[in-house]
Design a protein around this motif. Structure first.
Motif, short mmCIF file in Angstrom:
data_model
loop_
_atom_site.label_atom_id
_atom_site.label_comp_id
_atom_site.label_asym_id
_atom_site.label_seq_id
_atom_site.Cartn_x
_atom_site.Cartn_y
_atom_site.Cartn_z
N VAL A 1 0.83 -1.20 0.00
CA VAL A 1 0.00 0.00 0.00
C VAL A 1 0.87 1.25 0.00
CG1 VAL A 1 -1.64 1.36 1.36
CG2 VAL A 1 -1.99 -1.10 1.09
N GLU A 2 1.85 1.30 0.88
CA GLU A 2 2.73 2.48 0.92
C GLU A 2 3.47 2.66 -0.40
OE1 GLU A 2 5.81 4.29 4.12
OE2 GLU A 2 6.52 2.55 3.00
N ARG B 1 0.66 3.78 -3.07
CA ARG B 1 -0.03 5.04 -2.81
C ARG B 1 0.89 6.14 -2.28
NH1 ARG B 1 -5.47 5.34 -2.32
NH2 ARG B 1 -4.94 7.54 -2.51
N THR C 1 2.03 6.63 0.65
CA THR C 1 1.43 7.11 1.89
C THR C 1 2.39 8.06 2.60
OG1 THR C 1 0.27 4.99 2.07
CG2 THR C 1 0.35 6.38 4.04
N THR D 1 -3.31 5.67 8.23
CA THR D 1 -3.14 6.94 7.51
C THR D 1 -3.86 6.89 6.17
OG1 THR D 1 -1.00 7.34 8.56
CG2 THR D 1 -1.42 8.49 6.48
N GLN D 2 -3.67 5.79 5.45
CA GLN D 2 -4.31 5.68 4.14
C GLN D 2 -5.82 5.56 4.27
OE1 GLN D 2 -2.10 6.02 1.41
NE2 GLN D 2 -4.10 6.58 0.54
N SER D 3 -6.30 4.99 5.38
CA SER D 3 -7.75 4.93 5.60
C SER D 3 -8.34 6.33 5.67
CB SER D 3 -8.05 4.18 6.91
OG SER D 3 -7.78 2.81 6.80
N ASN E 1 -8.14 7.88 2.21
CA ASN E 1 -9.15 7.29 1.32
C ASN E 1 -10.55 7.78 1.64
OD1 ASN E 1 -7.08 5.81 0.18
ND2 ASN E 1 -7.74 3.83 0.96
#
Length: 410
Positions: free
Chosen positions: A120-121, A124, A126, A200-202, A205
């Motif tokens: 994910v990082e 995205r 992050t 953080t990504q939550s 998003n």
């Protein structure tokens, strides 16, 4: 006792085809953490009596057992068969057979969730801040809110000074209360990397209007940078969604491929004897104890994403989540779907009769058999902490070499 064997090649094919399989490592957790296939789950031979029926709800699910030559498999197979499991087999050659086939072996625990977090990082980008940067913001009394996404007991053991406990799946539900000023920079931390990246990504998003940053490398990075931690803190973030949070969370889940179902669809899934079904209530444990839907097991959403191999060892199974507010289930489901799970969110049901009582727990393993995480408690050697971070940094490349994960990132 006659137990068939399954080749590493057949197991790999089942994973790639997303067929149901429970690949179980029957060694103690400490040995499991030294190396295992990506989608293997740990169920120590001595714990089958406590764990099997909770973690393996379908009695004819394909189960493949292995060890590393310790001679544990036969007794484990016998016990599972005595409990009524009919699809028990063994991995041909055990762990060494897997290695000899040229397949990847992953260290640590919850490895594929951690590898997913790194992916994910990577995909995205992050955003994050170093420990020194966050320490400077604290010193300058900057407009920040530090949200600790670990379990509350982990937070109480040690925390970043001034931080508030907001366990992972609670972030979108509580960020509006924790940082009502959109000019406040929200900093998300965990012990290492995964939960802070996902947290953080939550928030990003779900469209939180604030600037959001992860504390890079969590309390490990903080310790390695020679900053002090607090101990015994008890600050909990209150409920307070930011404007549009519920709709945004549902949209995030939709983009990840999550379906919303009702009672009729759930009943149909429950009647399907050909598929394993996991049902999880992702709320806080106290909320669950006060009243929950029958048949749903408690597993707080943030920890469910982190520990999905422990919660649902049958790769390829279905998952249904429930949450009376919706936000936590939607955000949790969005991540599980990206990790390759078929996951639905159940709508409603809380206006009817509920069961009351605390979550079911199983006896804890002997501490001597448990893997000591390099990010828990105090007194962990700095060398071990750095080695753990270096391992995490290499997980994306290891996922590429393994090739079975099926993850995607929205």
């Amino acid at each position: 006792m006659t137990v068939s064997s399954v080749t590493p090649q057949n197991i790999r094919a089942m994973l790639l085809l997303r067929r149901e399989i429970a690949l179980l490592d029957v060694r103690h957790e400490a040995e499991f953490a030294t190396g295992h296939p990506l989608f293997a789950a740990n169920m120590a031979a001595g714990r089958i009596a406590f764990e099997a029926e909770l973690r393996l709800p379908r009695k004819d699910v394909p189960i493949v057992l292995y060890d590393n030559g310790e001679g544990l498999v036969e007794a484990a197979a016998r016990e599972l068969q005595a409990l009524g499991y009919s699809g028990v087999a063994v991995l041909a050659g055990g762990l060494q057979g897997w290695k000899a086939a040229g397949y990847e072996v992953f260290e640590d625990v919850n490895s594929y969730a951690k590898a997913f977090g790194e992916l994910v990082e990577s995909r995205r980008h992050t955003p994050s801040l170093s420990a020194d940067e966050v320490a400077a913001l604290i010193s300058d009394k900057a407009n920040i809110a530090i949200l600790d996404v670990r379990r509350f007991d982990e937070y109480a053991t040690m925390n970043i000074p001034g931080s508030v406990s907001v366990p992972g799946a609670e972030l979108v539900l509580r960020a509006g209360s924790a940082a009502p000023d959109p000019d406040t920079t929200v900093i998300v931390n965990c012990a290492g990397r995964t939960r802070s990246i996902i947290g953080t990504q939550s928030l990003i998003n779900a469209g939180l209007p604030n600037k959001v940053r992860a504390l890079r490398n969590g309390t490990i990075g903080w310790t390695l940078a020679k900053h002090d931690l607090e101990h015994g803190a008890g600050k909990r973030g209150g409920v307070g969604p930011f404007e549009g949070a519920a709709g945004n969370a549902r949209d995030v889940a939709y983009r990840a491929g999550v379906r919303h179902i009702g009672a009729a669809e759930l009943a149909a899934l429950e009647k399907d004897a050909q598929r394993t079904l996991y049902r999880f209530d992702v709320r806080d444990a106290d909320e669950y104890a006060a009243g929950h839907l029958a048949g749903f097991r408690h597993y707080a959403g943030g920890q469910l994403v982190q520990e999905i191999d422990m919660a649902a060892p049958v790769r390829g199974a279905r998952i249904v989540l429930t949450d009376d507010r919706g936000i936590r289930a939607d955000m949790t489901a969005s991540w599980l779907a990206q990790m390759g799970w078929e996951v639905d969110v159940l709508e409603g049901g809380y206006d009817g009769r509920l069961e009351i009582g605390p979550p079911r727990v199983v006896p804890k393993p002997d501490p001597a058999h448990r893997y000591r995480r390099p990010y828990e408690g105090a007194g962990v050697a700095e060398q071990a902490m750095q080695a753990y971070l270096d391992w995490e940094y290499g997980l994306v490349e290891q996922l590429r070499r393994d090739g079975t994960h099926g993850f995607y990132v929205i």
